[in-house]
Design a protein around this motif. Sequence first.
Motif, PDB file in Angstrom:
ATOM      1  N   UNK A  63       5.770  19.300  20.681  1.00  0.00           N
ATOM      2  CA  UNK A  63       5.116  19.966  19.553  1.00  0.00           C
ATOM      3  C   UNK A  63       3.684  19.446  19.387  1.00  0.00           C
ATOM      4  N   UNK A  64       2.690  20.327  19.282  1.00  0.00           N
ATOM      5  CA  UNK A  64       1.301  19.869  19.136  1.00  0.00           C
ATOM      6  C   UNK A  64       1.118  18.972  17.916  1.00  0.00           C
ATOM      7  N   UNK A  65       1.691  19.367  16.775  1.00  0.00           N
ATOM      8  CA  UNK A  65       1.651  18.542  15.571  1.00  0.00           C
ATOM      9  C   UNK A  65       2.998  17.846  15.464  1.00  0.00           C
ATOM     10  N   UNK A  66       3.000  16.519  15.545  1.00  0.00           N
ATOM     11  CA  UNK A  66       4.272  15.800  15.621  1.00  0.00           C
ATOM     12  C   UNK A  66       4.837  15.446  14.254  1.00  0.00           C
ATOM     13  N   UNK A  67       3.981  15.380  13.219  1.00  0.00           N
ATOM     14  CA  UNK A  67       4.461  15.031  11.884  1.00  0.00           C
ATOM     15  C   UNK A  67       3.717  15.830  10.826  1.00  0.00           C
ATOM     16  N   UNK A  98      15.620  25.339  10.377  1.00  0.00           N
ATOM     17  CA  UNK A  98      14.743  24.178  10.206  1.00  0.00           C
ATOM     18  C   UNK A  98      14.898  23.166  11.343  1.00  0.00           C
ATOM     19  N   UNK A  99      15.630  23.561  12.398  1.00  0.00           N
ATOM     20  CA  UNK A  99      15.747  22.704  13.577  1.00  0.00           C
ATOM     21  C   UNK A  99      14.537  22.842  14.490  1.00  0.00           C
ATOM     22  N   UNK A 100      13.822  23.960  14.365  1.00  0.00           N
ATOM     23  CA  UNK A 100      12.650  24.233  15.202  1.00  0.00           C
ATOM     24  C   UNK A 100      11.499  24.606  14.276  1.00  0.00           C
ATOM     25  N   UNK A 101      10.573  23.661  14.074  1.00  0.00           N
ATOM     26  CA  UNK A 101       9.516  23.864  13.077  1.00  0.00           C
ATOM     27  C   UNK A 101       8.145  23.459  13.620  1.00  0.00           C
ATOM     28  N   UNK A 102       7.720  24.002  14.768  1.00  0.00           N
ATOM     29  CA  UNK A 102       6.417  23.599  15.317  1.00  0.00           C
ATOM     30  C   UNK A 102       5.244  24.012  14.440  1.00  0.00           C
ATOM     31  N   UNK A 103       5.463  25.015  13.575  1.00  0.00           N
ATOM     32  CA  UNK A 103       4.402  25.470  12.672  1.00  0.00           C
ATOM     33  C   UNK A 103       4.713  25.092  11.226  1.00  0.00           C
ATOM     34  N   UNK A 145       0.801  -1.219   0.000  1.00  0.00           N
ATOM     35  CA  UNK A 145       0.000   0.000   0.000  1.00  0.00           C
ATOM     36  C   UNK A 145       0.838   1.275   0.000  1.00  0.00           C
ATOM     37  N   UNK A 146       1.786   1.399   0.949  1.00  0.00           N
ATOM     38  CA  UNK A 146       2.516   2.640   1.123  1.00  0.00           C
ATOM     39  C   UNK A 146       4.011   2.382   1.283  1.00  0.00           C
ATOM     40  N   UNK A 147       4.819   3.247   0.663  1.00  0.00           N
ATOM     41  CA  UNK A 147       6.250   3.337   0.953  1.00  0.00           C
ATOM     42  C   UNK A 147       6.476   4.680   1.639  1.00  0.00           C
ATOM     43  N   UNK A 148       7.083   4.659   2.806  1.00  0.00           N
ATOM     44  CA  UNK A 148       7.206   5.862   3.618  1.00  0.00           C
ATOM     45  C   UNK A 148       8.670   6.129   3.941  1.00  0.00           C
ATOM     46  N   UNK A 149       9.109   7.374   3.740  1.00  0.00           N
ATOM     47  CA  UNK A 149      10.425   7.818   4.180  1.00  0.00           C
ATOM     48  C   UNK A 149      10.221   8.779   5.340  1.00  0.00           C
ATOM     49  N   UNK A 150      10.754   8.426   6.498  1.00  0.00           N
ATOM     50  CA  UNK A 150      10.625   9.258   7.700  1.00  0.00           C
ATOM     51  C   UNK A 150      11.914  10.062   7.867  1.00  0.00           C
ATOM     52  N   UNK A 151      11.797  11.391   8.013  1.00  0.00           N
ATOM     53  CA  UNK A 151      12.969  12.268   8.093  1.00  0.00           C
ATOM     54  C   UNK A 151      12.918  13.099   9.370  1.00  0.00           C
ATOM     55  N   UNK A 152      14.112  13.275  10.002  1.00  0.00           N
ATOM     56  CA  UNK A 152      14.148  13.998  11.272  1.00  0.00           C
ATOM     57  C   UNK A 152      15.477  14.721  11.480  1.00  0.00           C
ATOM     58  N   UNK A 153      15.935  15.398  10.439  1.00  0.00           N
ATOM     59  CA  UNK A 153      17.147  16.221  10.544  1.00  0.00           C
ATOM     60  C   UNK A 153      16.930  17.486   9.709  1.00  0.00           C
ATOM     61  N   UNK A 154      17.319  18.664  10.224  1.00  0.00           N
ATOM     62  CA  UNK A 154      17.069  19.926   9.510  1.00  0.00           C
ATOM     63  C   UNK A 154      17.577  19.936   8.076  1.00  0.00           C
ATOM     64  N   UNK A 155      18.774  19.348   7.832  1.00  0.00           N
ATOM     65  CA  UNK A 155      19.341  19.369   6.480  1.00  0.00           C
ATOM     66  C   UNK A 155      18.512  18.542   5.502  1.00  0.00           C
ATOM     67  N   UNK A 156      17.822  17.529   6.017  1.00  0.00           N
ATOM     68  CA  UNK A 156      17.034  16.646   5.161  1.00  0.00           C
ATOM     69  C   UNK A 156      15.608  17.154   4.965  1.00  0.00           C
ATOM     70  N   UNK A 202       9.156  14.342  10.365  1.00  0.00           N
ATOM     71  CA  UNK A 202       8.914  14.205  11.797  1.00  0.00           C
ATOM     72  C   UNK A 202       9.342  15.468  12.540  1.00  0.00           C
ATOM     73  N   UNK A 203       8.374  16.288  12.886  1.00  0.00           N
ATOM     74  CA  UNK A 203       8.662  17.489  13.688  1.00  0.00           C
ATOM     75  C   UNK A 203       9.153  17.073  15.066  1.00  0.00           C
ATOM     76  N   UNK A 204       8.473  16.110  15.670  1.00  0.00           N
ATOM     77  CA  UNK A 204       8.902  15.618  16.977  1.00  0.00           C
ATOM     78  C   UNK A 204      10.317  15.060  16.912  1.00  0.00           C
TER      79      UNK A 204
END
Length: 436
Positions: free
Chosen positions: A306-310, A369-374, A22-33, A336-338
């Motif tokens: 963060x209220x919105x985590x992704x 891009x290290x702090x992106x709660x919005x 169904x889905x292929x997902x890439x999860x990212x959690x670094x500002x440069x990415x 991934x904001x969280x």
Amino acid sequence: MQEVDELVREYRHSCAWFLGPFYNIVRLFHPDYIKPLFLASETDSLCVCVCVCITGQGLVLSNGRQWSRQRRLLTPAFHFDILKNYVHIFNQSVNIMHEKWRRLLAEGKDELDMFEHVTLMTLDSLLKCTFSYDSQCQEKSSEYITSIFELSDLVVERQRFVPYHWDWVYKRTAEGQRFYTACKIVHDFTAAIVQERRSQLLKNGPPENSTENSTARGKKKTVDFIDVLLLSKNRVAALSSERHDTTASALSWVFYNLATHQEDQERCRSEINDLLNGRETEEVTEDLSNLPFTTMCIKESLRLHPPVTTVTRYYSQDMSVPGGCTIPQGNICLISIYGTHHNPEIWPNPEVFDPMRFDPENSKQRSSYAFVPFSAGPRNCIGQSFALAELRVVLALTLRRFRILPGSRRPKRLYKLIMRTEDGLPLKLEPLTVFQ
């Protein structure tokens, strides 16, 4: 949340998931990415199958020309001059909540669930700002209010069970029937408000303080969101009040973080009292920029919880990221904001609450891009100035009037549509005497 913490410690910048065929997902959690993904213009949010029934093809879910048009349509509603009018409403709504708190404290209830009270307060505030509608939801419930809360739970249940992603399956389930019934209640409510306001505008003309008619005199009310949309002479898209939940989450968690860090709470209170002492009224006005440390505490709480985590994106072309890697067209990108906010490469000791991370001197070398709660980029949250203003008003008045203390149990984080807790977020309150 704990699983994401482990992923970030192990992979540092990204990893891939495959959900069967169904889905292929890439999860990212670094500002440069996440930076090139946020800056891309051709994006489409992947929650359409779950959320479109609630909101319609609105600003969050639309793409391309439709998104650009709707963004232009909504932008005047967040003009600085209009936002100033909302500050008075923020004060009114928090005053109602505080009166309820005093009444409950007098009855011997010194521990309250912050999520319950703050969610009703932010919904009350948003309905007044959006529709000039006094729902009295802080004191009494209604079918509309109940439906808003029910939809939040049903959306997450649907999101987590893949067979429910197909409408023809979901419509035949008990949960689906509840979902569409609640959607109809919300749609009928907003449609009635829109029709009533349209009739008023045709009869009375634009209200004062309209960005299109700022010199008008003798009008009875100031402009609100729905006025701006109707005055644009464009078709009004479906409106949703669900986003009060994000502000409620942010407020509840900053209350918790300051309750567990009394020195920071006292420093905020001192800053707030310096600003408000000597005034004829306690109303917090638009001079919100004069609360630097309080704002730093809000930002650190938004980083930690963060209220919105992704944020989910689907790209119409291959996307290049650092390391010579490419995310092929058609894959889901889960930003991934969280995870970014808890990445130890960017934030040393990420689980520690430390407002000084946001001291200007300490932020100079940090990626924006290290702090992106919005979120960030062209599709960042259009209402972030609105939300930050409300956060500062509510926090300022609350700390001036109450001391917040930890509750009888430590809350456990729970991800739904937003960052919440299992079984509420209990905190204790002590009324303070305010000296002018």
